[in-house]
Design a protein around this motif. Structure first.
Motif, mmCIF file in Angstrom:
data_model
loop_
_atom_site.group_PDB
_atom_site.id
_atom_site.type_symbol
_atom_site.label_atom_id
_atom_site.label_comp_id
_atom_site.label_asym_id
_atom_site.label_seq_id
_atom_site.Cartn_x
_atom_site.Cartn_y
_atom_site.Cartn_z
ATOM 1 N N GLU A 112 0.776 -1.241 0.000
ATOM 2 C CA GLU A 112 0.000 0.000 0.000
ATOM 3 C C GLU A 112 0.806 1.288 0.000
ATOM 4 O O GLU A 112 0.251 2.341 -0.287
ATOM 5 N N ASN A 150 -1.619 7.353 4.193
ATOM 6 C CA ASN A 150 -0.525 6.875 3.364
ATOM 7 C C ASN A 150 -0.789 7.096 1.888
ATOM 8 O O ASN A 150 -1.941 7.242 1.498
ATOM 9 N N CYS A 172 4.021 9.374 11.226
ATOM 10 C CA CYS A 172 4.011 7.917 11.057
ATOM 11 C C CYS A 172 4.388 7.254 12.378
ATOM 12 O O CYS A 172 5.165 7.815 13.156
ATOM 13 N N LEU A 174 6.080 4.568 12.555
ATOM 14 C CA LEU A 174 7.262 3.722 12.379
ATOM 15 C C LEU A 174 8.452 4.142 13.259
ATOM 16 O O LEU A 174 9.003 3.296 13.968
ATOM 17 N N HIS A 202 8.717 5.654 5.550
ATOM 18 C CA HIS A 202 8.833 4.230 5.233
ATOM 19 C C HIS A 202 10.156 3.925 4.521
ATOM 20 O O HIS A 202 10.282 2.917 3.845
ATOM 21 N N TYR A 256 10.286 -1.504 6.453
ATOM 22 C CA TYR A 256 9.936 -1.344 5.035
ATOM 23 C C TYR A 256 11.131 -1.492 4.090
ATOM 24 O O TYR A 256 10.948 -1.670 2.888
ATOM 25 N N GLY A 312 -0.501 -0.128 12.325
ATOM 26 C CA GLY A 312 -0.416 1.278 12.727
ATOM 27 C C GLY A 312 -0.508 1.501 14.225
ATOM 28 O O GLY A 312 -0.627 2.649 14.671
HETATM 29 C C1 G6P Z 1 2.649 0.489 9.528
HETATM 30 C C2 G6P Z 1 2.871 1.813 8.865
HETATM 31 C C3 G6P Z 1 1.589 2.561 8.685
HETATM 32 C C4 G6P Z 1 0.554 1.688 8.040
HETATM 33 C C5 G6P Z 1 0.356 0.407 8.804
HETATM 34 C C6 G6P Z 1 -0.536 -0.546 8.068
HETATM 35 O O1 G6P Z 1 2.506 0.665 10.849
HETATM 36 O O2 G6P Z 1 3.815 2.599 9.498
HETATM 37 O O3 G6P Z 1 1.845 3.664 7.885
HETATM 38 O O4 G6P Z 1 -0.666 2.359 7.946
HETATM 39 O O5 G6P Z 1 1.567 -0.228 9.018
HETATM 40 O O6 G6P Z 1 -1.054 -1.466 8.953
HETATM 41 P P1 G6P Z 1 -2.229 -2.464 8.543
HETATM 42 O O7 G6P Z 1 -2.617 -3.165 9.790
HETATM 43 O O8 G6P Z 1 -3.308 -1.618 7.955
HETATM 44 O O9 G6P Z 1 -1.629 -3.362 7.522
#
Ligand code: G6P
Length: 446
Positions: A112, A150, A172, A174, A202, A256, A312
């Motif tokens: 994504e 995102n 973010c 992260l 990311h 990432y 997230g």
């Molecule tokens: C990570 C990223 C976020 C993203 C998320 C997706 O934490 O830093 O930017 O939105 O993953 O998580 P999900 O549970 O929707 O796959």
């Protein structure tokens, strides 16, 4: 007496909202959020009602005087806001499923925020965020726009380059996650760990790690080279780094980075999930359905622990800490997506970067990084080029720019594959990409 704060959250019907509400409740004494406006669109109304009612029960249980407003009227919600947070998903999870599955049909990574999936999420999202920025300029010109949507890097790039409202920060979870994991691996409290983060969203690297101010980078890299001790996130396969690679690189990688340095293995793993209907988006869709079932329970009045299965998790720490630091003029250091302004040498001043910033009442000010190490600079520059071209494609609706963005992305191995993926994805997401279809003649895109 502190000034009461009005927050507007666009995409308020998100399953993540209870985490945000919990973040505001926890900090009520330092950040008195008196009004929280959760905004959504007609298609998200049912979710908005469910999550909004849970938010009301959480606030009541906590005994804080925070009014929760649920609305589909974005303009009304924006009026007089102090902070606007954006966490919407244009096209909802079904669009994410397409972002992940269509590239995989063509044998390339579907994700994504990276590669073709990231491009398309950006193409759908950027025009909507630019519209919100324009409305903010009119209805709450002093408010900060705090974006989580995102691909946060590409979106921040577009908002800074093309937006009418320049009080913009991309956020973010992260960096928060990386810091927490390193603290856990070292067995110390998170507050004692400081990391010099630099790069893009990311695609951020931890250049130096300090414990209580002492530089412990070498020791931390030694630990992270151990295949058993990886920094992972719920949404990314925890494939370990080759110890020799991690050691010779000498900086902390983020989860990432696996898309770029373990492309083959990640692709194999994704193709397996593709076959079994378990791409991340499909898993998340099921997880979300379960979460909303829980949220409906009138006896539930806290954030349920199941929410931590989402990638997230802890995003509210990033958001609430940022808002609180601006509101309280704290001057602390946070890792944010902001205008580079010379922080990283070799990236234009007006481009978005993810770096440590001092946060005061005037917003974040990036801390100078200088040149990135030669070992990481190449990839950062390449992805920055991708983000810029992609942002331009999103704004202009140019087929050529969108194709170019894909061709220069390292996750797309051929210009022909790029074109095939682009054509399929434009068709699949047509409804949310009017900029590519307006004025289109018989031949299709303009
Ligand atoms: C990570 C990223 C976020 C993203 C998320 C997706 O934490 O830093 O930017 O939105 O993953 O998580 P999900 O549970 O929707 O796959």
């Amino acid at each position: 007496m502190k000034k009461a704060v009005k927050i507007t959250t666009i995409g308020g019907g998100s399953s993540y909202t209870p985490e945000l509400v919990e973040g505001f409740i926890k900090r009520y004494d330092e950040l008195p959020v008196r009004e929280l406006w959760l905004v959504d669109i007609e298609e998200g109304n049912e979710k908005l009602e469910i999550v909004g009612n849970l938010a009301k029960r959480m606030v009541e249980e906590a005994g804080v005087p925070m009014d929760i407003h649920l609305t589909l009227d974005r303009r009304q919600a924006l009026k007089g806001a102090d902070f606007v947070t954006t966490q919407m998903r244009v096209g909802q999870l079904d669009a994410r499923i397409k972002d992940e599955r269509i590239p995989l049909q063509h044998g390339i990574i579907g994700q994504e925020t990276n590669g073709a999936g990231g491009l398309f999420k950006g193409l759908r999202t950027i025009p909507v965020l630019l519209e919100i920025a324009e409305e903010m300029q009119e209805l709450c010109p002093d408010a900060w726009l705090i974006n989580f949507t995102n691909p946060a890097g590409m979106v921040t790039e577009a908002l800074l380059r093309y937006g009418k409202h320049q009080k913009v920060v991309g956020v973010c979870n992260l960096p928060v996650n990386v810091r927490m994991t390193i603290a856990r691996l070292l067995g110390v409290e998170t507050e004692r760990v400081q990391i010099d983060f630099a790069g893009l969203n990311h695609l951020v690297y931890g250049l130096n790690i300090y414990i209580d101010g002492d530089n412990k980078t070498k020791e931390v890299i030694e630990i992270l080279a151990d295949p058993e001790k990886q920094i992972t996130m719920r949404n990314i396969a925890p494939l370990p780094w080759l110890p020799e690679f991690q050691k010779s690189l000498g900086v902390v990688l983020c989860p990432y980075h696996r898309y770029y340095y373990k492309t083959k293995e990640i692709l194999e793993e994704e193709l397996e999930s593709f076959k079994t209907g378990k791409t991340r988006a499909e898993v998340v869709k099921r997880l979300e359905a379960e979460l909303f079932e829980l949220y409906k329970n009138p006896d539930l009045n806290i954030k349920p622990p199941q929410l931590e299965k989402r990638g997230g998790a802890y995003y509210s720490d990033a958001a609430c800490n940022l808002i609180s630091s601006i509101y309280n003029d704290k001057g602390d250091i946070q890792t944010l997506n902001v205008r580079n302004d010379g922080a990283i040498t070799g990236i234009p001043a007006e481009s978005a970067v993810e770096v440590n910033c001092f946060v005061t009442k005037d917003g974040p000010v990036p801390i100078a990084v200088g040149e990135l190490p030669v070992e990481v600079n190449g990839l950062v520059q390449q992805i920055k080029s991708f983000e810029r071209v992609a942002a331009e494609a999103a704004v202009t609706g140019s087929y050529e720019k969108a194709l170019l963005a894909l061709c220069i992305n390292p996750l797309v191995p051929s210009d022909e594959i790029a074109k095939n993926v682009l054509d399929d994805m434009l068709e699949a997401h047509k409804e949310f990409l009017p900029q590519f279809f307006q004025n289109a003649g018989e031949a299709g895109y303009r």
